[in-house]
Design a protein around this motif. Structure first.
Motif, mmCIF file in Angstrom:
data_model
loop_
_atom_site.group_PDB
_atom_site.id
_atom_site.type_symbol
_atom_site.label_atom_id
_atom_site.label_comp_id
_atom_site.label_asym_id
_atom_site.label_seq_id
_atom_site.Cartn_x
_atom_site.Cartn_y
_atom_site.Cartn_z
ATOM 1 N N TYR A 188 0.818 -1.205 0.000
ATOM 2 C CA TYR A 188 0.000 0.000 0.000
ATOM 3 C C TYR A 188 0.856 1.260 0.000
ATOM 4 N N CYS A 189 0.233 2.316 -0.500
ATOM 5 C CA CYS A 189 0.871 3.629 -0.559
ATOM 6 C C CYS A 189 -0.219 4.668 -0.295
ATOM 7 N N VAL A 235 -1.256 8.504 -0.791
ATOM 8 C CA VAL A 235 -0.888 9.673 -1.581
ATOM 9 C C VAL A 235 -2.056 10.651 -1.654
ATOM 10 N N TYR A 256 4.434 -1.427 3.406
ATOM 11 C CA TYR A 256 4.070 -0.012 3.450
ATOM 12 C C TYR A 256 5.083 0.782 2.640
ATOM 13 N N LEU A 257 4.628 1.293 1.505
ATOM 14 C CA LEU A 257 5.501 2.007 0.582
ATOM 15 C C LEU A 257 5.455 3.513 0.828
ATOM 16 N N PRO A 258 6.545 4.217 0.539
ATOM 17 C CA PRO A 258 6.522 5.681 0.615
ATOM 18 C C PRO A 258 5.734 6.253 -0.548
ATOM 19 N N LYS A 259 5.247 7.465 -0.391
ATOM 20 C CA LYS A 259 4.449 8.064 -1.465
ATOM 21 C C LYS A 259 5.272 8.265 -2.741
ATOM 22 N N ALA A 308 6.870 6.175 -4.188
ATOM 23 C CA ALA A 308 6.786 4.959 -4.998
ATOM 24 C C ALA A 308 5.989 5.181 -6.273
ATOM 25 N N PHE A 323 -0.900 1.355 -9.962
ATOM 26 C CA PHE A 323 -1.397 1.616 -8.621
ATOM 27 C C PHE A 323 -2.915 1.699 -8.690
ATOM 28 N N LEU A 380 2.935 4.201 6.615
ATOM 29 C CA LEU A 380 2.601 4.770 5.310
ATOM 30 C C LEU A 380 2.909 6.264 5.238
ATOM 31 N N GLU A 399 5.167 9.671 5.730
ATOM 32 C CA GLU A 399 6.564 10.095 5.715
ATOM 33 C C GLU A 399 6.918 10.605 7.106
#
Length: 260
Positions: A49-50, A52, A131-134, A136, A151, A201, A203
């Motif tokens: 997941y990300c 944004v 958990y991905l950074p935005k 990504a 996505f 998720l 930052e």
């Protein structure tokens, strides 16, 4: 195996299991027709997941090859002999979408062992939450197994995924990945109050307002206000300084405690 063991009625199997050394047992075991067990292959799949701009996103690939050619699939792959499932997750994310993720942003979700889940044979998967950074959104690149990297938009309140406004169903996904995605949403919502790792998720460090926005995006319950975030999550976060914005009052920022 000695004559005494034979005369006592002890079987060869019993001897090696109970009397021989472990090295002798293992040598014998590898040569036997029985016991011989089917050996499934093992994969690691990631529900990645990300978050944004107030929207939850899910990283998927569009499969380039059979089986399930052209269907959506979670990022994943077969474990290698030299790695555990967590290491496989990190490697597969790097290989397939060119992202490097830290270990703390990967957590085991579930194991699926249904014999017929993969038409290639018996394949057990260990599914993980990632958990991905935005960032990504901009950094992903398709790897060998991916025809395309996408996505999807995720609505936790409706437990649905969509692409360009079209809600997706299980038929749009490879294997049992749709069901795994559904379970991932239930898991995150079920642990909302007592194990909020979903805060990865954000930052870091993050503000109370950013964290409240994320909670309300995930939760199916009545929205909380930012003033209540620290009341609810004070045991899981810690102060990490202040965030300074020109012409505005500095805001306290927080991070997720590493020992949760």
């Amino acid at each position: 195996m000695t004559k005494r063991d034979l005369s006592s009625g002890m079987s060869e199997k019993e001897y090696y299991e109970t009397r021989a050394s472990e090295a002798e047992f293992l040598s014998w075991y590898q040569k036997q027709d029985l016991p011989k067990y089917e050996r499934p292959s093992v994969t690691a799949d990631m529900v990645a997941y990300c978050f944004v701009e107030g929207q939850m996103k899910l990283l998927v690939i569009k499969r380039r090859a059979h089986p399930y050619q052209n269907r959506f699939a979670l990022v994943g792959g077969f474990l290698e002999k030299t790695e555990d499932a967590y290491e496989a997750c990190i490697r597969e994310v790097k290989e397939e979408v060119n992202l490097i993720i830290p270990r703390e942003k990967v957590e085991q979700l579930m194991t699926v062992s249904s014999p017929q889940r993969d038409p290639r044979g018996w394949v057990i998967t260990i599914a993980h939450l990632v958990y991905l950074p935005k960032e990504a959104i901009e950094e992903v690149e398709a790897g060998d197994d991916a025809k395309e990297v996408l996505f999807l938009d995720v609505d936790f309140k409706k437990a649905s995924c969509s692409l360009e406004g079209r809600e997706l169903t299980a038929e749009d996904f490879a294997f049992d990945h749709y069901q795994i995605i559904q379970e991932s949403m239930r898991r995150i919502q079920g642990r909302l109050d007592w194990n909020p790792t979903f805060l990865y998720l954000l930052e870091e460090p993050f503000t109370v307002y950013e964290a409240t926005d994320l909670v309300n995006t995930i939760s199916s319950r009545r929205p909380i206000v930012s003033n209540n975030f620290l009341v609810k999550y004070k045991d899981f976060v810690e102060e990490a300084g202040v965030k300074r914005v020109p012409k505005k009052k500095p805001k306290k920022v927080y991070r997720l405690k590493r020992d949760i």
